[in-house]
Motif scaffolding. Structure first.
Motif, mmCIF file in Angstrom:
data_model
loop_
_atom_site.group_PDB
_atom_site.id
_atom_site.type_symbol
_atom_site.label_atom_id
_atom_site.label_comp_id
_atom_site.label_asym_id
_atom_site.label_seq_id
_atom_site.Cartn_x
_atom_site.Cartn_y
_atom_site.Cartn_z
ATOM 1 N N ILE A 179 0.915 -0.933 -0.055
ATOM 2 C CA ILE A 179 0.019 -0.011 0.099
ATOM 3 C C ILE A 179 0.797 0.973 -0.158
ATOM 4 C CG2 ILE A 179 -1.811 1.495 1.338
ATOM 5 C CD1 ILE A 179 -2.996 -1.103 0.202
ATOM 6 N N ASP A 180 0.622 1.907 -0.912
ATOM 7 C CA ASP A 180 1.667 3.138 -1.503
ATOM 8 C C ASP A 180 1.278 4.315 -0.726
ATOM 9 O OD1 ASP A 180 3.676 4.519 -2.266
ATOM 10 O OD2 ASP A 180 3.251 4.050 -4.777
ATOM 11 N N ASP A 181 1.827 5.302 -0.260
ATOM 12 C CA ASP A 181 1.391 6.768 -0.017
ATOM 13 C C ASP A 181 0.584 6.565 1.306
ATOM 14 O OD1 ASP A 181 2.627 7.498 -2.233
ATOM 15 O OD2 ASP A 181 1.028 8.281 -3.308
ATOM 16 N N PHE A 182 0.853 5.691 2.068
ATOM 17 C CA PHE A 182 0.227 5.273 3.490
ATOM 18 C C PHE A 182 0.116 6.384 4.415
ATOM 19 C CE2 PHE A 182 -0.930 3.321 7.375
ATOM 20 C CZ PHE A 182 -1.996 3.032 7.156
ATOM 21 N N ILE A 202 5.035 4.275 4.044
ATOM 22 C CA ILE A 202 4.730 5.551 4.569
ATOM 23 C C ILE A 202 5.177 6.753 3.514
ATOM 24 C CG2 ILE A 202 5.159 7.098 6.614
ATOM 25 C CD1 ILE A 202 5.802 4.589 8.270
ATOM 26 N N ASP A 203 4.024 7.587 3.447
ATOM 27 C CA ASP A 203 4.489 8.601 2.519
ATOM 28 C C ASP A 203 5.263 9.563 2.907
ATOM 29 O OD1 ASP A 203 3.152 9.679 -0.066
ATOM 30 O OD2 ASP A 203 3.230 11.544 1.270
ATOM 31 N N ARG A 204 6.192 10.014 1.924
ATOM 32 C CA ARG A 204 7.212 11.009 2.052
ATOM 33 C C ARG A 204 6.604 12.264 3.022
ATOM 34 N NH1 ARG A 204 10.203 15.393 -0.354
ATOM 35 N NH2 ARG A 204 8.739 15.670 -1.952
ATOM 36 N N ALA A 236 9.658 3.114 4.567
ATOM 37 C CA ALA A 236 9.914 4.489 4.806
ATOM 38 C C ALA A 236 10.054 5.268 3.312
ATOM 39 C CB ALA A 236 10.456 5.069 5.714
ATOM 40 N N GLU A 237 9.555 5.963 2.901
ATOM 41 C CA GLU A 237 9.782 6.543 1.600
ATOM 42 C C GLU A 237 10.491 7.881 1.456
ATOM 43 O OE1 GLU A 237 6.817 6.107 -1.360
ATOM 44 O OE2 GLU A 237 6.057 7.807 -0.715
ATOM 45 N N GLY A 238 11.469 8.446 0.864
ATOM 46 C CA GLY A 238 11.614 9.955 0.959
ATOM 47 C C GLY A 238 12.893 10.135 1.848
HETATM 48 CA CA CA Z 1 4.686 6.597 -2.458
#
Ligand code: CA
Ligand code: C2E
Ligand code: CA
Ligand code: CA
Length: 280
Positions: A179-182, A202-204, A236-238
């Motif tokens: 699940i993206d941009d959570f 987890i969204d940036r 964790a992204e970004g």
């Molecule tokens: Ca994303």
């Protein structure tokens, strides 16, 4: 009156015509052409496993080099593709190319555990989506265990029954789901619990605030705990700097992606990292 815009589509300028649609129509024609003229290509961003420091997987991100305008960001053309229905063809092209490339790396002996591909809401809601994925896996000869599909939180909440079905089908053929941009969407916990997913990304937007905004820090901690309760892995992204990384390590986040490790890279540069078994 109308005017030719350099490529093959006619633009009609009506006095009240919304600038937005004007742009969409131009981009649509160009994107249609891009799909057949090899103007699209993929970059790959490593996902790092905190426990080992190794590249455990990567995410394929589409790029478009427009012949006149140069690089156009996916943040600009993906929404156009979604609005015009071209996303179907685009996502299919990305899936094929990512699987083809990854199978090449598998055969050379240096593919990491997973190749992640982004899929739009429109796609995940199609009845024949899993069939298409299966077909692509057969053609590329890639083992389904290597494939991960990223869908945004919002897209799975739009038509949850159909999505649940697709997710179950994907799981049954061995494909992983993220699940993206959570955190940016509005998913309900009861659905989240039912979905056969493996990762929460987890969204940036939250990650970048963890050091400066106490409520972002609390949100991120809460998401990590939620994932643990549901037995999901957290990505964790970004991540752009060491301090943010330290915060996430302290809070036991399992995987990371971000410029701190690497930007999305063209295939030959990604390959170099894989060959030398880069650790972080
Ligand atoms: Ca994303
Ligand atoms: P996303 O799936 O959330 O992808 C993460 C975006 O954040 C990527 O932007 C990536 O380059 C960027 N990023 C990664 N690490 C960092 C960092 O440390 N700092 C900052 N500032 N940014 C970072 P990109 O490649 O421009 O893609 C934007 C969005 O376009 C993606 O967001 C995704 O929603 C969509 N997209 C990209 N490729 C595809 C595709 O093949 N199919 C579909 N359907 N959507 C795609
Ligand atoms: Ca993504
Ligand atoms: Ca995002």
């Amino acid at each position: 009156f109308c005017k030719q815009n350099g490529r093959h589509n006619l633009l009609f300028y009506l006095p009240n015509m919304n600038k937005h649609y004007e742009k969409v129509i131009t981009l649509e024609g160009d994107l249609r052409q891009a799909l057949t003229q090899n103007e699209l290509y993929l970059h790959y961003q490593p996902k790092v496993d905190v426990r080992t420091g190794y590249i455990s997987g990567m995410e394929a991100l589409v790029r478009w080099k427009h012949p006149e305008q140069g690089l156009i960001s996916p943040a600009e053309f993906i929404p156009v593709a979604e609005e015009t229905g071209l996303i179907n063809q685009l996502d299919e092209w990305v899936l094929k190319e990512a699987c083809r490339q990854n199978q090449e790396w598998i055969e050379q002996g240096y593919a990491p555990e997973r190749m992640a591909v982004n899929v739009s809401a429109n796609e995940i809601q199609r009845h024949d989506f899993t069939e298409n994925v299966k077909q692509i896996l057969v053609e590329s000869r890639m083992d389904p265990q290597y494939l991960e599909i990223e869908v945004t939180e919002n897209s799975v909440m739009r038509n949850t029954e159909q999505c649940l079905q697709t997710m179950q089908d994907l799981k049954s053929i061995g494909v992983s789901l993220s699940i993206d941009d959570f955190g940016t969407g509005y998913s309900s916990l009861s659905y989240l619990r039912q979905f056969p997913i493996h990762y929460l990304k987890i969204d940036r937007a939250f990650i970048k605030g963890v050091l400066t905004d106490p409520s972002d820090a609390e949100m991120v901690k809460a998401m990590i705990q939620l994932a643990e309760a549901f037995k999901l892995e957290v990505v964790a992204e970004g991540i752009e700097d060491q301090e943010v990384l330290d915060f996430l390590k302290e809070n036991e986040c399992a995987y990371y992606q971000g410029y701190h490790f690497s930007k999305p890279l063209p295939p030959h540069e990604m390959e170099k990292l894989l060959v030398k078994k880069q650790t972080y």
